[in-house]
Design an enzyme around this catalytic site. Structure first.
Site, PDB file in Angstrom:
ATOM      1  N   CYS A 179       0.838  -1.046  -0.166  1.00  0.00           N
ATOM      2  CA  CYS A 179       0.059  -0.103  -0.027  1.00  0.00           C
ATOM      3  C   CYS A 179       0.839   1.366   0.286  1.00  0.00           C
ATOM      4  O   CYS A 179       0.669   2.199  -0.797  1.00  0.00           O
ATOM      5  CB  CYS A 179      -1.034  -0.185   1.100  1.00  0.00           C
ATOM      6  SG  CYS A 179      -0.196  -0.507   2.627  1.00  0.00           S
ATOM      7  N   GLN A 218       1.050   4.858   9.059  1.00  0.00           N
ATOM      8  CA  GLN A 218       0.201   3.724   8.564  1.00  0.00           C
ATOM      9  C   GLN A 218      -1.378   3.754   9.457  1.00  0.00           C
ATOM     10  O   GLN A 218      -1.040   2.980  10.454  1.00  0.00           O
ATOM     11  CB  GLN A 218       0.881   2.510   8.294  1.00  0.00           C
ATOM     12  CG  GLN A 218       1.860   2.643   7.416  1.00  0.00           C
ATOM     13  CD  GLN A 218       2.601   1.547   6.587  1.00  0.00           C
ATOM     14  OE1 GLN A 218       3.761   1.891   6.696  1.00  0.00           O
ATOM     15  NE2 GLN A 218       2.023   0.481   6.379  1.00  0.00           N
ATOM     16  N   ARG A 278       2.875   2.461  12.644  1.00  0.00           N
ATOM     17  CA  ARG A 278       1.513   2.207  12.848  1.00  0.00           C
ATOM     18  C   ARG A 278       0.856   3.250  13.479  1.00  0.00           C
ATOM     19  O   ARG A 278       1.639   3.681  14.680  1.00  0.00           O
ATOM     20  CB  ARG A 278       1.156   0.752  13.397  1.00  0.00           C
ATOM     21  CG  ARG A 278      -0.274   0.500  13.506  1.00  0.00           C
ATOM     22  CD  ARG A 278      -0.696   0.279  12.066  1.00  0.00           C
ATOM     23  NE  ARG A 278      -0.455  -1.122  11.746  1.00  0.00           N
ATOM     24  CZ  ARG A 278      -0.159  -1.188  10.503  1.00  0.00           C
ATOM     25  NH1 ARG A 278      -0.553  -0.179   9.586  1.00  0.00           N
ATOM     26  NH2 ARG A 278       0.432  -2.662   9.883  1.00  0.00           N
ATOM     27  N   HIS A 312      -3.479   5.959   4.812  1.00  0.00           N
ATOM     28  CA  HIS A 312      -1.987   5.848   5.240  1.00  0.00           C
ATOM     29  C   HIS A 312      -1.360   7.440   4.680  1.00  0.00           C
ATOM     30  O   HIS A 312      -1.774   7.872   3.654  1.00  0.00           O
ATOM     31  CB  HIS A 312      -1.155   5.093   4.745  1.00  0.00           C
ATOM     32  CG  HIS A 312      -1.357   3.517   4.855  1.00  0.00           C
ATOM     33  ND1 HIS A 312      -2.087   3.117   5.781  1.00  0.00           N
ATOM     34  CD2 HIS A 312      -0.750   2.457   4.451  1.00  0.00           C
ATOM     35  CE1 HIS A 312      -2.100   1.964   6.084  1.00  0.00           C
ATOM     36  NE2 HIS A 312      -1.345   1.399   5.226  1.00  0.00           N
TER      37      HIS A 312
HETATM   38  N1  HSE Z   1       1.413  -3.753   4.988  1.00  0.00           N
HETATM   39  C1  HSE Z   1       0.291  -2.516   5.024  1.00  0.00           C
HETATM   40  C2  HSE Z   1       0.270  -2.262   6.263  1.00  0.00           C
HETATM   41  C3  HSE Z   1      -0.919  -3.148   4.481  1.00  0.00           C
HETATM   42  O1  HSE Z   1       0.672  -2.983   7.274  1.00  0.00           O
HETATM   43  O2  HSE Z   1      -0.342  -1.079   6.603  1.00  0.00           O
HETATM   44  C4  HSE Z   1      -1.310  -2.270   3.122  1.00  0.00           C
HETATM   45  O3  HSE Z   1      -0.884  -3.248   1.938  1.00  0.00           O
END
Ligand code: HSE
Length: 368
Positions: free
Chosen positions: A136, A163, A268, A275
């Site tokens: 993403c 994210q 995160r 995102h």
């Molecule tokens: N790997 C991404 C995430 C998910 O952890 O946000 C989107 O493909």
């Protein structure tokens, strides 16, 4: 009409893909069969014109072998179990996949047609049959910076990502909401009391985050009131797998012979859907801000330059402004006083649309 099997349409990416396909009338152009890994003998729950509502077993190889195209959002485990079996049996159909495990295979193409349509067409012509959606953040970065990549202007990139929790999966979204609710239930009285004292409330929240009743079925640390500078597993050079994908997938999508170095820290954050990413970009020549903006803006119709001021930035350059849209706003573009030819940039994108479902939907459309 091509016969298309759709697997993993109930999950978070699959249901966004399904909604987009319904909205764009894609089901009029294919003969679709919906598959399930668990709901045998049930029926597809939505009303879509002309579709067969019987669900088929997603592990039924004989049934899968009859298809021209398989599109799957079921995840890596399913891909590992089924993909190689089909190919070993000589299946010549197109496999379109949202999962990451086939991205590193030499005989697959990572699809993002606004960026690599020529490469996709070239590979279809030589008989490549496996097309995979990108990570993403990689797809969202390329949608934002595509113009500069296309003109070969980029020396290297450093990125910090923000994210959304949806990238971790639906169960983490629920956990974040349960945690938020737990805090809310336990501090409502204090917030509304005359004796409200912010330091006291913050202390109570910290205690609540460590309370044994705090909802934490999947996460080992709080998702609410936190940011987590770690996504996916560790690889042996200090990067996380998510950080490693930045350079690998970008260069694969662009089919670069000379690798453009890309690195960063993937984080995160407790937003739900879109995102965000903050970039430091080193160009190989001195361009004015106006030049940079024009090149970025002219690459595709979804990218939008956001003026570098408070009002525009806060109105248009946030996850709340972007959720559920295909817009790719790009802002905070400024020259850095750190190194010549470096500029900063911030972008946001819906990680379930351009970050996952949309490139696959458009690839399916290309094939049909
Ligand atoms: N790997 C991404 C995430 C998910 O952890 O946000 C989107 O493909």
């Amino acid at each position: 009409m091509k016969s298309v099997g759709f697997i993993g349409w109930r999950g978070i990416v699959g249901s966004v893909l399904l909604q987009r396909m319904i909205k764009k009338n894609d089901f009029n152009k294919i003969k679709v069969t919906f598959f399930t890994t668990s709901q045998f003998n049930k029926y597809f729950p939505l009303n879509i014109k002309n579709i067969n509502k019987t669900l088929h077993n997603a592990y039924d190889i004989e049934q899968l072998l009859l298809l021209d195209i398989i599109i799957t959002c079921q995840g890596s485990e399913y891909t590992n179990k089924i993909y190689y079996k089909l190919r070993q049996k000589g299946w010549q159909g197109y496999w379109l996949d949202a999962a990451s495990n086939l991205r590193t295979d030499d005989n697959t193409i990572i699809v993002l047609d606004p960026v690599n349509l020529d490469l996709i067409k070239e590979k279809i012509d030589i008989g490549i049959k496996t097309f995979v959606g990108g990570n993403c953040t990689v797809s969202l970065m390329l949608m934002a910076l595509g113009g500069l990549f296309k003109k070969n202007l980029i020396d290297w990139i450093f990125v910090s990502t923000y994210q959304a929790i949806s990238g971790a999966g639906a169960k983490y979204i629920k956990e974040l909401l349960l945690q938020t609710n737990f805090l809310h239930e336990n501090i409502t009285d204090i917030i509304h009391s005359n004796k409200f004292n912010i330091l006291e409330v913050e202390k109570i929240i910290t205690l609540l985050l460590n309370n044994k009743e705090f909802p934490q079925q999947y996460s080992t640390i709080p998702l609410v009131n936190n940011v987590i500078p770690w996504i996916d597993k560790q690889i042996n050079n200090g990067q996380t797998k998510e950080e490693w994908k930045g350079q690998f997938e970008t260069n694969k999508i662009l089919n670069n012979k000379n690798i453009i170095p890309i690195d960063g820290i993937c984080v995160r954050v407790p937003t739900l859907r879109a995102h965000s990413q903050s970039f430091m970009v080193k160009l190989n020549k001195d361009l004015s801000i106006k030049n940079i903006e024009d090149i970025i803006q002219s690459h595709n119709k979804w990218v939008k330059i956001i003026p570098n001021d408070y009002i525009y930035t806060t109105k248009y350059l946030t996850p709340c402004a972007v959720n559920r849209t295909l817009n790719i706003p790009v802002g905070r573009i400024k020259k850095l006083n750190i190194e010549k030819n470096c500029f900063s940039m911030f972008t946001v994108g819906d990680q379930l649309l351009w970050g996952a479902a949309e490139p696959l939907r458009r690839m399916l459309k290309l094939l049909i």
